[in-house]
Design an enzyme around this catalytic site. Structure first.
Site, PDB file in Angstrom:
ATOM      1  N   ASN A 265     -81.454  40.713  51.752  1.00 59.53           N
ATOM      2  CA  ASN A 265     -81.652  42.154  51.896  1.00 59.53           C
ATOM      3  C   ASN A 265     -80.428  42.870  52.477  1.00 59.53           C
ATOM      4  OD1 ASN A 265     -83.367  44.696  52.377  1.00 59.53           O
ATOM      5  ND2 ASN A 265     -82.773  44.143  54.458  1.00 59.53           N
TER       6      ASN A 265
ATOM      7  N   TYR B  66     -71.145  49.980  45.127  1.00 56.44           N
ATOM      8  CA  TYR B  66     -72.526  49.542  45.390  1.00 56.44           C
ATOM      9  C   TYR B  66     -73.221  49.160  44.077  1.00 56.44           C
ATOM     10  CZ  TYR B  66     -77.117  49.728  47.776  1.00 56.44           C
ATOM     11  OH  TYR B  66     -78.352  49.435  48.313  1.00 56.44           O
TER      12      TYR B  66
ATOM     13  N   ALA C 148     -71.750  48.100  41.385  1.00 57.76           N
ATOM     14  CA  ALA C 148     -71.127  46.854  40.924  1.00 57.76           C
ATOM     15  C   ALA C 148     -71.710  45.652  41.662  1.00 57.76           C
ATOM     16  CB  ALA C 148     -69.618  46.916  41.137  1.00 57.76           C
TER      17      ALA C 148
ATOM     18  N   LYS D 225     -74.626  45.401  43.292  1.00 54.32           N
ATOM     19  CA  LYS D 225     -76.039  45.183  42.984  1.00 54.32           C
ATOM     20  C   LYS D 225     -76.241  44.780  41.523  1.00 54.32           C
ATOM     21  CE  LYS D 225     -77.697  46.213  47.091  1.00 54.32           C
ATOM     22  NZ  LYS D 225     -78.236  45.135  47.952  1.00 54.32           N
TER      23      LYS D 225
END
Length: 243
Positions: A89, A154, A156, A158
């Protein structure tokens, strides 16, 4: 002792996941955090208040050496502990237009989300395979599925995690290990507190931001035995913003 590790577990969606898993009392909860010890301790207190057990582990998932050292030390002091559930997470944002994006802003975001997944999951994966059971849940984002302007780094990170989820799922499925990703849209957390909710909810069919607890319910289902035939999936939880 059966354990679940939640990276970035001290606040927001991470904390909600810790509490939801604690509520079910199937696992000793390992709460990873990087800097906010007060928030991590508060999460642990809440876990215990729910009648579960847990502990906090301080390390930066993006730092391969630190991650390995802390997890090795933990494993050695808990020789009978088995980590069955991994929730990746931990993530950070460094938003900005790509043309002005610094190398540091690019690398730090990729490092936490993508390399963090590798550093934590790779440490445990052989043990999961030997144990012939496991649940790996990667927290991605609507940005990683459809891309979001101002979040190329971000998106890229994820998006790569989406592809890694699908590939790893195929490698380990025979050993009763599932690997899935959860892609939240706009959820009420510290990360979205500066967003203009009134303006943004107009583009969300459900006409509201989601709650961290709603995401945690989905993660808890994927972490359970009920989800054993679901693997390699990216499940959007975004009020219909993207399908």
């Amino acid at each position: 002792m059966k354990c679940a590790i939640i990276t970035g577990g001290s606040r927001g969606i991470g904390r909600a996941i810790c509490l939801k898993l604690a509520e079910e009392k199937n696992y000793h909860i390992l709460i990873n955090y990087t800097s906010n010890e007060a928030a991590a301790s508060e999460t642990l207190e809440k876990v215990k208040a729910l009648g579960s057990t847990g502990e906090i582990l301080k390390f930066d998932v993006g730092n391969a050496e630190e991650t390995k050292n802390i997890l090795t030390e933990w494993q050695e002091t808990h020789p009978n502990a088995i980590v069955e559930v991994i929730v990746n997470n931990a993530g950070i944002t460094r938003d900005g237009l790509f043309m002005w994006m610094s190398t540091e802003d690019w690398n730090s975001v990729i490092n936490t989300s993508l390399n963090g997944f590798y550093n934590v999951t790779n440490f445990f994966i052989q043990k999961l395979l030997r144990n012939k059971y496991g649940r790996v849940i990667n927290m991605v984002s609507v940005s990683g599925v459809k891309g979001t302007a101002g979040q190329t780094n971000y998106s890229a990170a994820k998006g790569a995690l989406v592809a890694a989820t699908k590939a790893l799922a195929q490698e380990v499925a025979k050993r009763n290990i599932t690997v899935n990703a959860v892609a939240p849209g706009f959820i009420k957390t510290d990360m979205t507190q500066d967003f203009n909710e009134d303006e943004l909810k107009a583009m969300i069919p459900a006409n509201r931001f989601g709650e961290a607890e709603e995401v945690a319910d989905l993660v808890a289902f994927l972490a359970s035995k009920k989800s054993s035939y679901i693997t390699g999936e990216i499940i959007n939880i975004n009020g219909g913003i993207y399908s």
